[in-house]
Scaffold this motif. Structure first.
Motif, PDB file in Angstrom:
ATOM      1  N   ARG A   1      75.386  80.309  68.643  1.00 26.18           N
ATOM      2  CA  ARG A   1      73.907  79.982  67.804  1.00 26.18           C
ATOM      3  C   ARG A   1      73.817  78.720  67.350  1.00 26.18           C
ATOM      4  O   ARG A   1      72.690  77.888  67.733  1.00 26.18           O
ATOM      5  CB  ARG A   1      73.861  80.812  66.515  1.00 26.18           C
ATOM      6  CG  ARG A   1      72.545  80.586  65.883  1.00 26.18           C
ATOM      7  CD  ARG A   1      72.569  81.209  64.285  1.00 26.18           C
ATOM      8  NE  ARG A   1      71.517  81.051  63.639  1.00 26.18           N
ATOM      9  CZ  ARG A   1      71.023  80.113  62.986  1.00 26.18           C
ATOM     10  NH1 ARG A   1      71.841  78.855  63.141  1.00 26.18           N
ATOM     11  NH2 ARG A   1      70.016  80.056  62.494  1.00 26.18           N
ATOM     12  N   GLU A   2      74.854  78.006  67.067  1.00 27.72           N
ATOM     13  CA  GLU A   2      74.749  76.308  66.660  1.00 27.72           C
ATOM     14  C   GLU A   2      74.561  75.690  67.876  1.00 27.72           C
ATOM     15  O   GLU A   2      74.062  74.607  67.833  1.00 27.72           O
ATOM     16  CB  GLU A   2      75.952  76.064  65.594  1.00 27.72           C
ATOM     17  CG  GLU A   2      76.041  76.949  64.439  1.00 27.72           C
ATOM     18  CD  GLU A   2      74.649  76.947  63.773  1.00 27.72           C
ATOM     19  OE1 GLU A   2      74.073  75.942  63.875  1.00 27.72           O
ATOM     20  OE2 GLU A   2      74.504  77.749  63.008  1.00 27.72           O
TER      21      GLU A   2
ATOM     22  N   ALA B   1      73.354  71.220  63.297  1.00 30.23           N
ATOM     23  CA  ALA B   1      74.161  71.989  63.978  1.00 30.23           C
ATOM     24  C   ALA B   1      75.534  71.747  64.218  1.00 30.23           C
ATOM     25  O   ALA B   1      76.694  72.320  64.077  1.00 30.23           O
ATOM     26  CB  ALA B   1      73.875  71.696  65.593  1.00 30.23           C
ATOM     27  N   LEU B   2      75.797  70.154  64.107  1.00 30.43           N
ATOM     28  CA  LEU B   2      77.326  69.626  64.199  1.00 30.43           C
ATOM     29  C   LEU B   2      78.141  70.056  62.994  1.00 30.43           C
ATOM     30  O   LEU B   2      79.405  70.621  63.078  1.00 30.43           O
ATOM     31  CB  LEU B   2      77.485  68.303  64.438  1.00 30.43           C
ATOM     32  CG  LEU B   2      76.907  67.747  65.828  1.00 30.43           C
ATOM     33  CD1 LEU B   2      76.572  66.273  65.696  1.00 30.43           C
ATOM     34  CD2 LEU B   2      77.852  68.248  67.021  1.00 30.43           C
TER      35      LEU B   2
ATOM     36  N   ALA C   1      77.434  72.613  61.047  1.00 31.49           N
ATOM     37  CA  ALA C   1      77.647  74.181  60.977  1.00 31.49           C
ATOM     38  C   ALA C   1      78.852  74.455  61.885  1.00 31.49           C
ATOM     39  O   ALA C   1      79.736  75.250  61.511  1.00 31.49           O
ATOM     40  CB  ALA C   1      76.400  74.852  61.289  1.00 31.49           C
ATOM     41  N   ILE C   2      78.971  73.942  62.932  1.00 30.28           N
ATOM     42  CA  ILE C   2      80.257  74.209  63.914  1.00 30.28           C
ATOM     43  C   ILE C   2      81.457  73.533  63.117  1.00 30.28           C
ATOM     44  O   ILE C   2      82.468  74.174  63.200  1.00 30.28           O
ATOM     45  CB  ILE C   2      79.949  73.301  65.113  1.00 30.28           C
ATOM     46  CG1 ILE C   2      79.042  73.866  65.985  1.00 30.28           C
ATOM     47  CG2 ILE C   2      81.273  73.156  66.074  1.00 30.28           C
ATOM     48  CD1 ILE C   2      78.358  73.230  67.189  1.00 30.28           C
ATOM     49  N   ALA C   3      81.415  72.350  62.486  1.00 32.41           N
ATOM     50  CA  ALA C   3      82.611  71.992  61.759  1.00 32.41           C
ATOM     51  C   ALA C   3      82.931  72.780  60.794  1.00 32.41           C
ATOM     52  O   ALA C   3      84.201  72.899  60.746  1.00 32.41           O
ATOM     53  CB  ALA C   3      82.349  70.357  61.368  1.00 32.41           C
TER      54      ALA C   3
ATOM     55  N   LEU D   1      84.006  69.130  67.720  1.00 27.11           N
ATOM     56  CA  LEU D   1      84.158  69.507  66.440  1.00 27.11           C
ATOM     57  C   LEU D   1      85.041  71.062  66.230  1.00 27.11           C
ATOM     58  O   LEU D   1      85.470  71.200  65.325  1.00 27.11           O
ATOM     59  CB  LEU D   1      82.900  69.521  65.717  1.00 27.11           C
ATOM     60  CG  LEU D   1      82.328  68.270  65.315  1.00 27.11           C
ATOM     61  CD1 LEU D   1      80.771  68.454  65.013  1.00 27.11           C
ATOM     62  CD2 LEU D   1      83.156  67.542  64.398  1.00 27.11           C
TER      63      LEU D   1
ATOM     64  N   SER E   1      78.906  79.829  58.355  1.00 29.78           N
ATOM     65  CA  SER E   1      77.834  78.679  57.998  1.00 29.78           C
ATOM     66  C   SER E   1      76.660  78.999  59.028  1.00 29.78           C
ATOM     67  O   SER E   1      76.679  79.606  60.050  1.00 29.78           O
ATOM     68  CB  SER E   1      78.435  77.373  58.478  1.00 29.78           C
ATOM     69  OG  SER E   1      77.438  76.459  58.303  1.00 29.78           O
ATOM     70  N   ARG E   2      75.628  78.480  58.683  1.00 31.41           N
ATOM     71  CA  ARG E   2      74.312  78.694  59.490  1.00 31.41           C
ATOM     72  C   ARG E   2      73.282  77.607  59.186  1.00 31.41           C
ATOM     73  O   ARG E   2      73.080  77.317  58.143  1.00 31.41           O
ATOM     74  CB  ARG E   2      73.879  79.801  59.035  1.00 31.41           C
ATOM     75  CG  ARG E   2      72.570  80.457  59.784  1.00 31.41           C
ATOM     76  CD  ARG E   2      72.087  81.780  59.252  1.00 31.41           C
ATOM     77  NE  ARG E   2      72.931  82.859  59.486  1.00 31.41           N
ATOM     78  CZ  ARG E   2      72.684  83.612  60.771  1.00 31.41           C
ATOM     79  NH1 ARG E   2      71.648  83.777  61.477  1.00 31.41           N
ATOM     80  NH2 ARG E   2      73.589  84.627  60.613  1.00 31.41           N
ATOM     81  N   SER E   3      72.979  76.905  60.173  1.00 36.32           N
ATOM     82  CA  SER E   3      71.995  75.845  60.322  1.00 36.32           C
ATOM     83  C   SER E   3      70.533  76.204  60.134  1.00 36.32           C
ATOM     84  O   SER E   3      70.300  77.359  60.906  1.00 36.32           O
ATOM     85  CB  SER E   3      72.043  74.907  61.441  1.00 36.32           C
ATOM     86  OG  SER E   3      71.523  75.622  62.799  1.00 36.32           O
TER      87      SER E   3
END
Lengths: 421, 421
Positions: free
Chosen positions: B64-65, A79-80, A82-84, B57, A92-94
């Motif tokens: 979603r994330e 998740a981190l 994807a956020i970055a 971040l 992006s997608r986790s």
């Protein structure tokens, strides 16, 4: 446009700054024209922290629940990242293991991957996204979370690369690639430009854990081109290739010995004066196997009248248990079979195993003799010898382990400032 | 045999010792003959820690994330409790929101539960297990993880209790139940033996956050008997009941005012000299609503020739944004409509809202006047008044907030050593 699967280990995503650095690296790879899918481990220390919590609540926590617990680690890191990536304008997608249907068997804590469905992943990639996938985890057909054992993120990455038919699986780690010897022991070892899966397997099982063993097996089986490289420095790293045929000619020009490794965490047990009759090895070692004690090297020597000595090595952690079990086994055997009267067990915890590995050994007969000569010149006594087609391992006194690794690395030209690139 | 759903909040599972204590409590409940299913929050502080990582971040991380990130918190706590139960010989199994098919809509971070499939849960209960369920999380029909907003574990618990048709949903928390007033402000408030959902809703929206508002709405809608009680002390707690009819007669004997609450985190805005024509409130407040600024109390007063003043309160965090927006709105309106010339906005951040709540108010007309008299005796000026069938709220100067809560609690007999049990 080539599809690369990047795998980043725990140290590479160990804190938020490093996650930012991974995001930057992914951005660069895209700028260079690659399509990227990422597989991550948990942040360094997280898996241990979670394991400790579980163990403090129960001496033998159920494997199913440990898997639920541990898999939370990768969930956080994906998740981190994807956020970055999103904050850098990269779609992006986790994906959790279960979400892309990494289906495994029901062996919690050490599950085997049975299938990977790529529909979601391909859809995400086609949409221009960077899928960020949790390594180490999967799901049973019933929907229970599984983990595939420590170091399993390497295996996840190779399996996902195989399923996606990726052009390369890049294992980003905290070393620059695969070296001819452990840099902590041997000065100035060489970075290998390439290495075969077979060699990697021998190196891995001999203590050089750059790449998880099962990952190498997958790479070999599914012909996935793997590259081991640093997530901190730039460089080409080491290519681990599965196809030996292709490299047959090159092999001839390559050094005969590719690497030297040292293992310090084994112990030796020797059964003296066992009866030299069929089935003895099974009778003596069977109980160890049943108790899950993993036996590494086994050497048997016969000669004297109907008596045999045989030695084997186990993990140091299993040493006392193995010794106890062996004494019990032999005592029971001697009650029923006369041949075992007088059989006894001795052990030695202070051993080191030094291994030389190289596919070139197949066509070079003198590697073993050279190895023995070098060790003898240093007055290092060899206690056990075990060979395969592409490796030679010797067990020696623990205190000479590092010296042996150094002199062998020098003897086989595995050090120096030669640039393999 | 009665089926109880237990819900434990973050403080109750805040560390390993507390998780052990929760396991002991579940064991006791089973010994008392109850069948138990457990819903958990993340360990205290964990959701904040994960949120902070996400925000560091990206200023605006994708919802979603964030849901993937935050839901890892409950995943850890449910695994740990399942392990603690198993180590006590109690069969247990953890379930993620997605695993028991808590299906939600696609509004990440504030999803609404649409359905709960109970097949897995019932099977687990029938097998004699204690299912330990992750609160706060669900899954979209596509398999994406969602969370249902802060404090959502209460809602999860009530929804799961409704789906399982449980006999009681026990919300274990760090207070002994629902009090007539905040113990931090009013000395010696009374613990309520019971309270209606309606009263709870008024108390919750007026700052007494013992139970999450949506959880109360669910309890009311699905007629789930809820009990709020301490996870640290023993005691009967407070029953929150949905059915008012049944308690009609009891109500008459109950105190008219059930509780007094104090809110310090609002700010007041007043629009002066707005034209008193239809549609003005919508024109002025519409833009605030569009920006997601939540408006609490609204009071309008007319009387003077074709001019109206009206005041409303917003969360303090939204005060400056609301003020800015309002000034902009009025400036635009005054360009097009003559009536708005001279209209202006003033604001006050230093306010407190004091609310008296009670279903008994319906049949007692003098609560409002008594409230006003008590405040006037303390020379506390009332700036705004807002009433509903079962509550009266007044806005006063912030510095008098606690004094007002105290004198009102005394005036309505909400303190003392009377034992309501």
């Amino acid at each position: 446009m080539s599809l690369h699967v990047h795998k980043y280990g725990g140290t590479s995503v160990g804190d938020l700054d490093r996650i930012e650095a991974v995001a930057d690296r992914v951005v660069r790879a895209r700028q260079e024209g690659h399509t990227v899918a990422v597989v991550l481990s948990a942040m360094a220390g997280e898996t241990d922290r979670l394991t400790q919590m579980g163990l403090s609540l129960s001496e033998h926590p159920f494997d199913r629940e440990m898997d639920v617990l541990l898999s939370a680690g990768e969930q956080v890191s994906i998740a981190l990242l994807a956020i970055a990536l999103q904050s850098r304008g990269v779609p992006s997608r986790s994906f959790l293991g279960g979400q892309i249907k990494v289906t495994t068997d029901r062996n919690h804590q050490r599950a085997k991957i049975e299938a990977i469905e790529t529909t979601h992943l391909r859809k995400s990639i086609e949409a221009g996204e960077v899928p960020v996938i949790a390594g180490f985890q999967g799901m049973t057909p019933e929907g229970d979370i599984t983990t595939i054992g420590r170091g399993g993120s390497d295996t996840s990455a190779v399996a996902i690369a195989a399923a996606l038919e990726a052009d390369e699986c890049r294992i980003y780690t905290d070393v620059d690639g695969v070296y001819t010897a452990d840099p902590r022991i041997v000065d100035d070892p060489l970075l290998l430009k390439e290495v075969t899966c077979e060699e990697m397997l021998e190196l891995a099982s001999s203590g050089t854990k750059v790449l998880h063993e099962r990952a190498v097996q997958y790479a070999q089986k599914y012909k996935v081109p793997v590259r081991v490289l640093s997530s901190f420095n730039d460089g080409e790293g080491t290519v681990v290739h599965s196809d030996e045929e292709e490299n047959q000619i090159e092999d001839m020009e390559q050094p005969v010995v590719t690497g030297v490794s040292l293992t310090n965490n084994e112990a030796k047990l020797t059964v003296i004066d066992a009866p030299d009759v069929p089935g003895v090895a099974w009778k003596i070692l069977g109980p160890c196997g049943e108790k899950g004690i993993i036996i590494d090297m086994i050497v048997q020597n016969t000669g004297r009248e109907q008596k045999a000595d045989f030695s084997f090595t186990v993990q140091q952690a299993d040493y006392l248990a193995a010794m106890h079990l062996l004494e019990q086994t032999i005592s029971e055997l001697s009650e029923h079979a006369e041949g075992f009267v007088g059989t006894k067990v001795v052990g030695n915890e202070h051993i080191a195993k030094v291994t030389a590995v190289g596919v070139g050994m197949r066509s070079h007969a003198n590697v073993a003799t050279k190895m023995f000569r070098v060790l003898s010149e240093e007055n290092i006594n060899i206690q056990m010898i075990s060979t395969s087609e592409i490796k030679i391992s010797v067990v020696i006194d623990k205190q000479y382990g590092e010296l042996a690794a150094r002199v062998l690395a020098n003897a086989f030209d595995l050090t120096g400032n030669i640039d393999f690139k």
